[in-house]
Scaffold this active site. Structure first.
Site, PDB file in Angstrom:
ATOM      1  N   HIS A 446      47.580  21.261  54.875  1.00 54.55           N
ATOM      2  CA  HIS A 446      48.667  22.006  55.504  1.00 54.55           C
ATOM      3  C   HIS A 446      48.183  22.691  56.782  1.00 54.55           C
ATOM      4  O   HIS A 446      48.497  23.851  57.039  1.00 54.55           O
ATOM      5  CB  HIS A 446      49.234  23.026  54.512  1.00 54.55           C
TER       6      HIS A 446
HETATM    7  C1  LIG Z   1      47.538  13.768  51.867  1.00 56.21           C
HETATM    8  C2  LIG Z   1      48.605  14.759  52.221  1.00 56.21           C
HETATM    9  C3  LIG Z   1      49.386  15.316  51.216  1.00 56.21           C
HETATM   10  C4  LIG Z   1      50.364  16.254  51.538  1.00 56.21           C
HETATM   11  N1  LIG Z   1      51.220  16.684  50.560  1.00 56.21           N
HETATM   12  C5  LIG Z   1      52.298  17.427  50.900  1.00 56.21           C
HETATM   13  C6  LIG Z   1      53.317  17.703  49.948  1.00 56.21           C
HETATM   14  O1  LIG Z   1      53.290  17.255  48.800  1.00 56.21           O
HETATM   15  N2  LIG Z   1      54.363  18.446  50.351  1.00 56.21           N
HETATM   16  C7  LIG Z   1      54.454  18.971  51.611  1.00 56.21           C
HETATM   17  O2  LIG Z   1      55.408  19.698  51.893  1.00 56.21           O
HETATM   18  N3  LIG Z   1      53.500  18.711  52.524  1.00 56.21           N
HETATM   19  C8  LIG Z   1      52.453  17.920  52.218  1.00 56.21           C
HETATM   20  N4  LIG Z   1      51.542  17.586  53.169  1.00 56.21           N
HETATM   21  C9  LIG Z   1      51.679  18.169  54.517  1.00 56.21           C
HETATM   22  C10 LIG Z   1      52.827  17.608  55.345  1.00 56.21           C
HETATM   23  O3  LIG Z   1      53.023  16.242  55.086  1.00 56.21           O
HETATM   24  C11 LIG Z   1      52.534  17.864  56.834  1.00 56.21           C
HETATM   25  O4  LIG Z   1      52.349  19.241  57.069  1.00 56.21           O
HETATM   26  C12 LIG Z   1      53.678  17.383  57.728  1.00 56.21           C
HETATM   27  O5  LIG Z   1      53.962  16.022  57.479  1.00 56.21           O
HETATM   28  C13 LIG Z   1      53.314  17.589  59.207  1.00 56.21           C
HETATM   29  O6  LIG Z   1      54.338  17.098  60.013  1.00 56.21           O
HETATM   30  P1  LIG Z   1      54.130  16.910  61.576  1.00 56.21           P
HETATM   31  O7  LIG Z   1      55.421  16.441  62.118  1.00 56.21           O
HETATM   32  O8  LIG Z   1      53.551  18.161  62.141  1.00 56.21           O
HETATM   33  O9  LIG Z   1      52.984  15.812  61.748  1.00 56.21           O
HETATM   34  P2  LIG Z   1      52.840  14.349  61.140  1.00 56.21           P
HETATM   35  O10 LIG Z   1      53.864  14.078  60.093  1.00 56.21           O
HETATM   36  O11 LIG Z   1      51.416  14.185  60.767  1.00 56.21           O
HETATM   37  O12 LIG Z   1      53.216  13.391  62.362  1.00 56.21           O
HETATM   38  C14 LIG Z   1      52.430  13.231  63.507  1.00 56.21           C
HETATM   39  C15 LIG Z   1      52.617  11.806  63.995  1.00 56.21           C
HETATM   40  O13 LIG Z   1      52.118  11.702  65.321  1.00 56.21           O
HETATM   41  C16 LIG Z   1      51.328  10.548  65.443  1.00 56.21           C
HETATM   42  N5  LIG Z   1      50.370  10.802  66.514  1.00 56.21           N
HETATM   43  C17 LIG Z   1      49.380  11.717  66.538  1.00 56.21           C
HETATM   44  N6  LIG Z   1      48.716  11.677  67.703  1.00 56.21           N
HETATM   45  C18 LIG Z   1      49.319  10.710  68.443  1.00 56.21           C
HETATM   46  C19 LIG Z   1      49.088  10.207  69.748  1.00 56.21           C
HETATM   47  N7  LIG Z   1      48.116  10.703  70.529  1.00 56.21           N
HETATM   48  N8  LIG Z   1      49.869   9.194  70.189  1.00 56.21           N
HETATM   49  C20 LIG Z   1      50.877   8.696  69.431  1.00 56.21           C
HETATM   50  N9  LIG Z   1      51.140   9.146  68.183  1.00 56.21           N
HETATM   51  C21 LIG Z   1      50.371  10.155  67.699  1.00 56.21           C
HETATM   52  C22 LIG Z   1      50.688  10.384  64.078  1.00 56.21           C
HETATM   53  O14 LIG Z   1      50.220   9.077  63.862  1.00 56.21           O
HETATM   54  C23 LIG Z   1      51.839  10.785  63.168  1.00 56.21           C
HETATM   55  O15 LIG Z   1      52.672   9.689  62.856  1.00 56.21           O
HETATM   56  C24 LIG Z   1      50.542  16.661  52.889  1.00 56.21           C
HETATM   57  C25 LIG Z   1      49.764  16.106  53.899  1.00 56.21           C
HETATM   58  C26 LIG Z   1      48.808  15.157  53.584  1.00 56.21           C
HETATM   59  C27 LIG Z   1      47.996  14.551  54.697  1.00 56.21           C
END
Ligand SMILES: Cc1cc2nc3c(=O)[nH]c(=O)nc-3n(C[C@H](O)[C@H](O)[C@H](O)COP(=O)(O)OP(=O)(O)OC[C@H]3O[C@@H](n4cnc5c(N)ncnc54)[C@H](O)[C@@H]3O)c2cc1C
Length: 508
Positions: A446
């Site tokens: 997280h």
């Molecule tokens: C193993 C795991 C288990 C988890 N379990 C839970 C759970 O059960 N419940 C919960 O609420 N949360 C959980 N989380 C946390 C939650 O999923 C994340 O906090 C949330 O998805 C973050 O969202 P985001 O939009 O910030 O980033 P992300 O969903 O990580 O999206 C970022 C995206 O940007 C892309 N990206 C990054 N850099 C670049 C670049 N330079 N160029 C192009 N694309 C790029 C990545 O590939 C990715 O697709 C978990 C996370 C993990 C890893």
């Protein structure tokens, strides 16, 4: 003026994760054209869609599989940080728990300089996303893109966890997103009809036929393209070549807590001295980029089972407890999670059959940094969450370990327990448990905060998510959170996407 090639759209969204998927959908629905540029691949791996597949995705090609720098308060260990590198981002490999956090989390954001982000303002956004199995209520939404369901047939050990915590006097909670969240119960999850509902599958997959949408996968964005102080596009690498894509309205970075901060730094937007040290030309001296990196910390109390466990029917993470180290706190600061599998504690034995009662803390005080290792965009950044640098974090985790041990020792587990493997019977004193925490501490994924929202000099984006000092550029994902909410971060990241789309559309 650079020559423009490639597609032009109204909006570029970098990253198809939890927040980026929402933004793409809402902008499309409002009639705009959107180009989603995602480093990862399509989500056609069946392990993404099977709710029990997520442990198999760790260290797979769909995982960025990052490592922190050695953590000096954790025996100089480097911690493994999985992040989704696939459509849906981390929502395609997460544990599917749907929790929003405590109302005081969001009120604290508002008090800290982010008006419009208080609980009463964001609750309608959480509800707008949702298609909750229970239907519309004061706490839940119906008809939104994101299915949320209950665990209807819990695994017997997940039920034993609830029974054990109840026996210790913890309150039963029907819904961690309801009136009160402190207590024990079964999770709600982003699952529908036995399938994971990632943000991509929920928000974008149903509108993939929209001609105003372009999706480019396998496209690693290296930097934001600027013209006269305004973001006009991005440069990305795909298929061994460098490409450019442009947006006529705005560029939105939704690359997550690591990707968004790294992209800003590579674009010369960040602490000037650091940028010069790594050889990146400074565009905007923004000292807060990469600061404030923090995370929920987790240890694994592992039990060997007396017999093989039957398979489960949901997400392997069916029940949990929110508890508090001090009843005077407005909300919980501990989150023991139950897994009906062995979630190994680093350097401890891994039993063939077992289960895990994982002590977690949700109000960490330790803060660290993300820095560039190099001006080369292909090099992973230096991640230093500085875990356990604050005494409170260590002591709260030890409290959580003790609490989990109490739960694990209850009669409800008698039919399953063979032995406690970690921390193990040799760990008796509080000092032993401090040593255990330093040896075994990890994350439950997280991480937030590297592009913190606010109005002070270390803030990276303003409360409208606009990058300070740059026109036409917003960040919208977990990186903007000033402090991590007291629960899992997928629902809050989806809410950030909802809020961002309102802010973008209001300015369009
Ligand atoms: C193993 C795991 C288990 C988890 N379990 C839970 C759970 O059960 N419940 C919960 O609420 N949360 C959980 N989380 C946390 C939650 O999923 C994340 O906090 C949330 O998805 C973050 O969202 P985001 O939009 O910030 O980033 P992300 O969903 O990580 O999206 C970022 C995206 O940007 C892309 N990206 C990054 N850099 C670049 C670049 N330079 N160029 C192009 N694309 C790029 C990545 O590939 C990715 O697709 C978990 C996370 C993990 C890893």
């Amino acid at each position: 003026m650079s020559q423009r090639t490639g597609f032009e759209h109204d909006y570029l969204v970098v990253g198809a994760g939890s927040a980026g998927s929402v933004i793409a959908r809402r902008l499309l629905d409002a009639g705009h054209s959107v180009h989603v540029v995602e480093a990862g691949s399509a989500d056609d791996d069946e392990r993404v869609h099977n709710p029990q597949g997520w442990p198999l995705l760790l260290q797979s090609p769909l995982d960025w599989a990052l490592m922190t720098v050695p953590q000096r308060h954790a025996n100089n260990r480097s911690l493994y940080w999985p992040r989704g590198k696939v459509l849906g981002g981390s929502s395609s490999l997460n544990g599917m728990i749907y929790v929003r956090g405590h109302r005081s989390d969001y009120d604290a954001w508002a008090y800290a300089g982010c008006p419009g982000w208080d609980w009463d303002s964001v609750l309608p956004l959480f509800k707008r996303s949702e298609d909750h199995v229970d239907g519309e209520s004061a706490w839940h939404g119906k008809g939104g893109p994101l299915p949320v369901s209950r665990i209807t047939e819990p695994h017997p050990t997940a039920a034993a966890f609830v029974e054990a915590a109840l026996a210790l006097g913890h309150e039963h909670i029907e819904d961690f997103n309801g009136e009160r969240m402190t207590g024990v119960g079964f999770n709600h999850a982003t699952i529908r009809d036995g399938r994971r509902m990632s943000a991509w599958q929920s928000f974008v997959a149903p509108v993939l036929g929209n001609p105003a949408l372009t999706v480019t996968t396998g496209a690693h964005v290296h930097r934001v393209l600027m013209e006269g102080g305004r973001a006009v596009g991005v440069e990305y690498a795909a298929d061994g070549a460098v490409h450019r894509a442009y947006a006529s309205a705005e560029v939105v970075l939704s690359g997550g807590v690591i990707g968004s901060a790294q992209t800003l730094l590579l674009s010369g937007i960040g602490p000037a001295q650091h940028l010069r040290e790594v050889g990146v030309e400074v565009t905007v001296d923004l000292p807060g980029v990469g600061e404030n990196l923090h995370d929920h910390l987790l240890v694994s109390n592992v039990y060997e089972a007396s017999r093989p466990l039957p398979p489960g029917k949901a997400n392997l993470l069916e029940s949990q407890l929110f508890a508090s180290t001090d009843a005077r706190r407005p909300g919980p600061d501990l989150q023991p999670l139950f897994l009906h599998l062995v979630y190994p504690a680093e350097s401890y034995p891994v039993p063939e059959h077992g289960y895990t009662i994982a002590p977690g803390i949700v109000r960490p005080l330790s803060r660290g940094t993300l820095r560039l290792a190099s001006a080369d965009p292909r090099k992973a950044p230096l991640l230093d969450p500085n875990v356990l640098s604050e005494r409170y974090d260590l002591e709260a985790l030890v409290d959580a370990v003790e609490l989990c041990r109490e739960i694990g020792g209850q009669a409800a587990f008698d039919a399953w327990r063979k032995a406690e493997v970690a921390p193990g019977p040799e760990a008796r004193t509080r000092d032993d448990l401090r040593a255990y925490v330093r040896r075994a501490v990890g994350t439950y994924h997280h991480q937030v905060g590297t592009c913190r929202m606010g109005q002070d000099s270390l803030a990276v984006v303003d409360p409208e998510l606009r990058v300070h000092g740059v026109e036409g550029l917003r960040v919208a994902d977990a990186s903007i959170m000033p402090s991590v909410p007291s629960g899992n971060t997928n629902a809050p990241s989806i809410m950030v996407g909802e809020k961002a789309s309102d802010l973008i559309l209001a300015a369009s």
